[in-house]
Design a protein around this motif. Sequence first.
Motif, PDB file in Angstrom:
ATOM      1  N   ILE A  87      31.287 -28.019   1.270  1.00 48.24           N
ATOM      2  CA  ILE A  87      29.893 -27.938   1.711  1.00 48.24           C
ATOM      3  C   ILE A  87      29.642 -29.075   2.689  1.00 48.24           C
ATOM      4  CG2 ILE A  87      27.497 -28.364   1.010  1.00 48.24           C
ATOM      5  CD1 ILE A  87      27.937 -26.855  -1.500  1.00 48.24           C
ATOM      6  N   GLY A  88      29.033 -28.735   3.809  1.00 50.66           N
ATOM      7  CA  GLY A  88      28.601 -29.755   4.753  1.00 50.66           C
ATOM      8  C   GLY A  88      27.100 -29.598   4.929  1.00 50.66           C
ATOM      9  N   LEU A  89      26.401 -30.699   4.955  1.00 53.76           N
ATOM     10  CA  LEU A  89      24.945 -30.614   5.106  1.00 53.76           C
ATOM     11  C   LEU A  89      24.471 -31.726   6.021  1.00 53.76           C
ATOM     12  CD1 LEU A  89      22.188 -29.378   4.037  1.00 53.76           C
ATOM     13  CD2 LEU A  89      22.188 -31.286   2.420  1.00 53.76           C
ATOM     14  N   CYS A  90      23.723 -31.356   7.045  1.00 55.26           N
ATOM     15  CA  CYS A  90      23.150 -32.394   7.896  1.00 55.26           C
ATOM     16  C   CYS A  90      21.698 -32.608   7.510  1.00 55.26           C
ATOM     17  CB  CYS A  90      23.239 -31.986   9.352  1.00 55.26           C
ATOM     18  SG  CYS A  90      24.930 -32.186   9.950  1.00 55.26           S
ATOM     19  N   ARG A  91      21.243 -33.835   7.714  1.00 56.63           N
ATOM     20  CA  ARG A  91      19.861 -34.125   7.365  1.00 56.63           C
ATOM     21  C   ARG A  91      18.941 -33.240   8.199  1.00 56.63           C
ATOM     22  NH1 ARG A  91      18.947 -40.081   8.090  1.00 56.63           N
ATOM     23  NH2 ARG A  91      18.252 -39.309  10.093  1.00 56.63           N
ATOM     24  N   GLY A  92      17.851 -32.817   7.601  1.00 60.91           N
ATOM     25  CA  GLY A  92      16.983 -31.824   8.227  1.00 60.91           C
ATOM     26  C   GLY A  92      16.504 -32.158   9.632  1.00 60.91           C
ATOM     27  N   GLU A  99      25.592 -33.242  17.376  1.00 64.19           N
ATOM     28  CA  GLU A  99      25.460 -34.469  16.605  1.00 64.19           C
ATOM     29  C   GLU A  99      25.820 -34.219  15.129  1.00 64.19           C
ATOM     30  OE1 GLU A  99      21.571 -36.053  17.330  1.00 64.19           O
ATOM     31  OE2 GLU A  99      21.847 -37.554  15.753  1.00 64.19           O
ATOM     32  N   CYS A 100      25.338 -33.102  14.607  1.00 66.77           N
ATOM     33  CA  CYS A 100      25.605 -32.760  13.215  1.00 66.77           C
ATOM     34  C   CYS A 100      27.108 -32.594  12.994  1.00 66.77           C
ATOM     35  CB  CYS A 100      24.856 -31.468  12.874  1.00 66.77           C
ATOM     36  SG  CYS A 100      25.255 -30.774  11.265  1.00 66.77           S
ATOM     37  N   LEU A 101      27.733 -31.836  13.883  1.00 65.88           N
ATOM     38  CA  LEU A 101      29.166 -31.590  13.701  1.00 65.88           C
ATOM     39  C   LEU A 101      29.987 -32.854  13.861  1.00 65.88           C
ATOM     40  CD1 LEU A 101      29.557 -28.122  15.419  1.00 65.88           C
ATOM     41  CD2 LEU A 101      29.729 -28.659  12.978  1.00 65.88           C
ATOM     42  N   SER A 102      29.555 -33.733  14.760  1.00 66.34           N
ATOM     43  CA  SER A 102      30.361 -34.946  14.926  1.00 66.34           C
ATOM     44  C   SER A 102      30.206 -35.851  13.703  1.00 66.34           C
ATOM     45  CB  SER A 102      30.051 -35.646  16.247  1.00 66.34           C
ATOM     46  OG  SER A 102      29.053 -36.602  16.064  1.00 66.34           O
ATOM     47  N   GLU A 120      39.119 -33.295  -5.047  1.00 67.10           N
ATOM     48  CA  GLU A 120      37.663 -33.294  -4.949  1.00 67.10           C
ATOM     49  C   GLU A 120      37.178 -34.633  -4.426  1.00 67.10           C
ATOM     50  OE1 GLU A 120      35.078 -31.285  -7.886  1.00 67.10           O
ATOM     51  OE2 GLU A 120      34.385 -33.282  -8.383  1.00 67.10           O
ATOM     52  N   ALA A 121      36.212 -34.593  -3.530  1.00 69.00           N
ATOM     53  CA  ALA A 121      35.647 -35.840  -3.017  1.00 69.00           C
ATOM     54  C   ALA A 121      34.296 -35.537  -2.380  1.00 69.00           C
ATOM     55  CB  ALA A 121      36.581 -36.463  -1.987  1.00 69.00           C
ATOM     56  N   ILE A 122      33.495 -36.576  -2.251  1.00 70.98           N
ATOM     57  CA  ILE A 122      32.185 -36.399  -1.613  1.00 70.98           C
ATOM     58  C   ILE A 122      31.820 -37.657  -0.848  1.00 70.98           C
ATOM     59  CG2 ILE A 122      30.930 -37.173  -3.701  1.00 70.98           C
ATOM     60  CD1 ILE A 122      28.717 -35.133  -2.928  1.00 70.98           C
ATOM     61  N   GLY A 123      31.189 -37.493   0.303  1.00 73.06           N
ATOM     62  CA  GLY A 123      30.798 -38.662   1.076  1.00 73.06           C
ATOM     63  C   GLY A 123      29.561 -38.417   1.913  1.00 73.06           C
ATOM     64  N   TRP A 124      28.839 -39.496   2.174  1.00 76.58           N
ATOM     65  CA  TRP A 124      27.639 -39.428   3.006  1.00 76.58           C
ATOM     66  C   TRP A 124      27.835 -40.410   4.163  1.00 76.58           C
ATOM     67  CZ3 TRP A 124      27.715 -39.445  -2.263  1.00 76.58           C
ATOM     68  CH2 TRP A 124      27.027 -38.429  -2.925  1.00 76.58           C
ATOM     69  N   TYR A 125      27.522 -39.955   5.348  1.00 75.09           N
ATOM     70  CA  TYR A 125      27.781 -40.763   6.516  1.00 75.09           C
ATOM     71  C   TYR A 125      26.464 -41.212   7.139  1.00 75.09           C
ATOM     72  CZ  TYR A 125      30.932 -42.117  10.289  1.00 75.09           C
ATOM     73  OH  TYR A 125      31.693 -42.824  11.185  1.00 75.09           O
ATOM     74  N   GLU A 126      26.447 -42.380   7.682  1.00 74.08           N
ATOM     75  CA  GLU A 126      25.311 -42.904   8.448  1.00 74.08           C
ATOM     76  C   GLU A 126      23.962 -42.624   7.798  1.00 74.08           C
ATOM     77  OE1 GLU A 126      25.468 -41.587  12.449  1.00 74.08           O
ATOM     78  OE2 GLU A 126      27.329 -42.661  12.859  1.00 74.08           O
ATOM     79  N   ASP A 127      23.657 -43.319   6.749  1.00 72.82           N
ATOM     80  CA  ASP A 127      22.363 -43.157   6.082  1.00 72.82           C
ATOM     81  C   ASP A 127      22.056 -41.705   5.768  1.00 72.82           C
ATOM     82  OD1 ASP A 127      21.946 -45.847   6.147  1.00 72.82           O
ATOM     83  OD2 ASP A 127      20.940 -45.780   8.091  1.00 72.82           O
ATOM     84  N   GLU A 128      23.016 -41.052   5.174  1.00 75.54           N
ATOM     85  CA  GLU A 128      22.831 -39.655   4.744  1.00 75.54           C
ATOM     86  C   GLU A 128      22.506 -38.709   5.883  1.00 75.54           C
ATOM     87  OE1 GLU A 128      20.321 -41.932   2.935  1.00 75.54           O
ATOM     88  OE2 GLU A 128      22.220 -42.691   2.193  1.00 75.54           O
ATOM     89  N   LYS A 129      22.901 -39.102   7.095  1.00 73.25           N
ATOM     90  CA  LYS A 129      22.686 -38.185   8.206  1.00 73.25           C
ATOM     91  C   LYS A 129      23.453 -36.893   7.935  1.00 73.25           C
ATOM     92  CE  LYS A 129      23.827 -38.309  12.999  1.00 73.25           C
ATOM     93  NZ  LYS A 129      24.226 -39.271  14.037  1.00 73.25           N
ATOM     94  N   CYS A 130      24.592 -37.024   7.261  1.00 71.14           N
ATOM     95  CA  CYS A 130      25.267 -35.813   6.809  1.00 71.14           C
ATOM     96  C   CYS A 130      26.030 -36.092   5.527  1.00 71.14           C
ATOM     97  CB  CYS A 130      26.192 -35.247   7.876  1.00 71.14           C
ATOM     98  SG  CYS A 130      27.632 -36.259   8.208  1.00 71.14           S
TER      99      CYS A 130
END
Length: 669
Positions: A87-92, A99-102, A120-130
């Motif tokens: 699952i990939g999710l970008c901030r609304g 930008e989202c894809l990068s 299994e792993a999970i991560g959030w990048y740049e202040d939850e931007k994604c």
Amino acid sequence: MAFISFPFSLFLLIVLSLSSQLANSANNTQNFHYFCDQDNDRGNYTDNSIYHTNLKTLLSTLTSNTQINYGFYNFSNGENTNKVYAIGLCRGDVKNQTECLSCLKGSSNNLTQLCPNRKEAIGWYEDEKCMLRYSNRSIFRLMEIGPAYYASNPNISTDLIVFNETVRNLLDDLTKRASSGDSRLKYAADSARGPNDQTIYGLVQCTPDLSEADCNSCLVQSVERIPIDCCKDKIGGRVVRPSCNMRFETSFRFYDPTATPPPPPSTTNNTSSPPPEPGKSKATTIIAIVISIVAIMVLILICIYLRARKPSKRFTIQEEDEDDEIEISESLQFKLDTIRDATNDFSDDNKLGQGGFGTVYRGTLPNGQEIGVKRLSKDSGQGDLEFKNEVLLVAKLQHRNLVRLLGFCIEGRERLLVYEYVHNKSLDYFIFDETKRVCLNWESRYKIIAGIARGILYLHEDSRLRIIHRDLKASNILLDEEMNPKIADFGMARLFAVDQTQENTNRIVGTYGYMAPEYVMHGQFSVKSDVFSFGVLILEIISGHKNSGIRRGDTNEYLLSFIWRNWRDGSPTNIIDPTIINDSVNEVLRCIHIGLLCVQENAASRPTMASVVLMLNSHSLGLSRPSEPAFYIDSGAVDFQDLMVVQSSEHNSVQVSVNKVSITEPYPR
Ligand SMILES: *[C@@H]1O[C@H](CO)[C@@H](O)[C@H](O)[C@H]1NC(C)=O
Ligand SMILES: *[C@@H]1O[C@H](CO)[C@@H](O)[C@H](O)[C@H]1NC(C)=O
Ligand SMILES: *[C@@H]1O[C@H](CO)[C@@H](O)[C@H](O)[C@H]1NC(C)=O
Ligand SMILES: *[C@@H]1O[C@H](CO)[C@@H](O)[C@H](O)[C@H]1NC(C)=O
Ligand SMILES: *[C@@H]1O[C@H](CO)[C@@H](O)[C@H](O)[C@H]1NC(C)=O
Ligand SMILES: *[C@@H]1O[C@H](CO)[C@@H](O)[C@H](O)[C@H]1NC(C)=O
Ligand SMILES: *[C@@H]1O[C@H](CO)[C@@H](O)[C@H](O)[C@H]1NC(C)=O
Ligand SMILES: *[C@@H]1O[C@H](CO)[C@@H](O)[C@H](O)[C@H]1NC(C)=O
Ligand SMILES: *[C@@H]1O[C@H](CO)[C@@H](O)[C@H](O)[C@H]1NC(C)=O
Ligand SMILES: *[C@@H]1O[C@H](CO)[C@@H](O)[C@H](O)[C@H]1NC(C)=O
């Protein structure tokens, strides 16, 4: 973008993390927060295995997809045991697809590097931007609140009362707006004016594959953490979970407000239209605008209509002013005929059990909703109005670990309480049964312990009313289909006119064996007497024995004595139910330790529920040494018949007047 250059991340403090499937603390490197599957529940893949190839293909497909323009990517790849889900999710507010894809690409690189070979792993990048996560189990449409990380801005806000009221209102409102979003976007961001003319900004988002109810529940559980362990009194904070995230800041707009989320719930029901094809987006926008205008007009008309009618039937549970209370009472009141029909005139077939305050029946309302009806047998000692008022207060207590009170009925001499129906039976049905307790492995027992703890914490601290349950016991813990615990019968002390404000009462409500010594003896109750009962529950869940004790031949050793003796003598594994002995022993031992802290004789030494929840969530937190529990008998085995006499029945709460009972010394010292 302003929020990237702002050195805010320097202020982040990882306060605490909740864990269920993955690691215990988020690592943070270069503004990337992540959890590898540290407990290794999902295992490793080997380099160049099929799983590895599938994962690589999946991630590169995901991060190069140009079809999707709403920032949510849910893909899977492979077959059977080599199937990978991501699952990939970008901030609304990140509307720019590039930008989202990068961001997702960066996360993908970082995550596979930082969690090498993890399935299994999970991560959030740049202040939850994604957010990016993957696993070998299906993670779509699954609401998961852990692993989570909390962060806070260290500065303390001024004018705390106005401040936290503003924050709470803002986030509650955003939660409603985001939850009602569609299957492509569940996001809301907005600002509110706080004390000293400061602007408070808030943002909430769920993965849009969640149902409205799950999204709401995830966010509610995040907002709930603010005064507890996220960011009490701080000017900013965030709670970041796999299924949802929430953040607020003061005087710092950390999102792009021009990216307007979809309008709040409209009256049309065509919310989940298929993703627009790229060429059609202009037309879609125009349609959306037209629909919005129509929706707004309809809303205005509805408002005018509702204003014109004086006794409005609409209600908001959160609102406190008097008009609303009256409205709530109208809508929570059931007709006796309705309940009679629902329960087939209280037929024995529908009888679920006999509780402390009356008989419980199962029923089905005309709309198909299943309910549990408690037919109160005892005189509550209150007039109709008082009773009604108390029901309204108790109905406001809503938490996923509390059985929800849906309403009530007062007609003639009949007083009924209507509850949500909880599918499985109560906890005692499972844990005290040789065969059924096998259904509860350690993982589910731990989940049950943690859930009960959260429910009690809510009653003690988070709800507007400070509720002391006073009758916590295994038969008052109901289990839903997923074996989530729900506490029943809370607020009974209120409904039965037992004075909650006095630290002292001459009317005892409770069940022997679960009651703290100061309560049995002196009628003194406090949150710490609930903590005691909770401790007994933990120890029952772990040992599979009832608190009344362990019978060997003619002798019966009281559970707390048995446990303390084995703990003190360094043989704690004797305590553990053999069916869970092979599971995470350290975690089980830690829970026994927490249980023992809760049943200490001295109420002041027992931890608060907030500390209990912390201890359960954080495995690294040191625990103090428990002192001898109440009801401990050194001789080891003692006949507990005396206590049994007053412990009228496992399923019945007792109500006795302290003045009358001579049970003040039934337990040896
Ligand atoms: C991540 O954190 C764990 C402990 O929380 C630590 O053992 C590990 O070395 C960290 N990894 C990185 C890459 O920082
Ligand atoms: C998985 O890999 C990690 C590091 O690559 C290693 O520490 C761990 O022991 C492995 N686990 C299993 C079950 O092979
Ligand atoms: C999206 O962002 C990229 C770089 O971040 C920029 O080159 C591009 O013009 C942006 N696209 C739009 C539509 O704003
Ligand atoms: C994470 O990704 C960024 C951007 O792609 C990169 O600069 C950084 O070095 C990566 N960090 C790690 C630990 O791989
Ligand atoms: C994921 O992998 C682990 C370890 O190989 C395995 O035990 C588990 O059953 C797998 N889960 C699924 C859903 O295939
Ligand atoms: C916190 O307060 C200090 C001192 O008042 C101030 O210098 C700093 O900018 C504040 N930080 C934030 C993030 O507001
Ligand atoms: C992926 O997400 C979309 C949008 O929420 C949804 O319609 C679709 O069913 C999801 N696919 C899967 C496999 O869950
Ligand atoms: C609001 O602030 C008061 C005073 O610090 C605190 O006791 C209370 O828990 C706060 N409530 C919330 C919801 O943050
Ligand atoms: C919902 O959409 C369908 C076609 O997708 C349309 O026929 C119907 O009128 C719409 N209903 C409303 C209430 O807009
Ligand atoms: C949408 O509205 C129509 C008519 O108002 C109703 O018949 C239908 O059941 C609704 N669909 C959903 C999914 O709510």
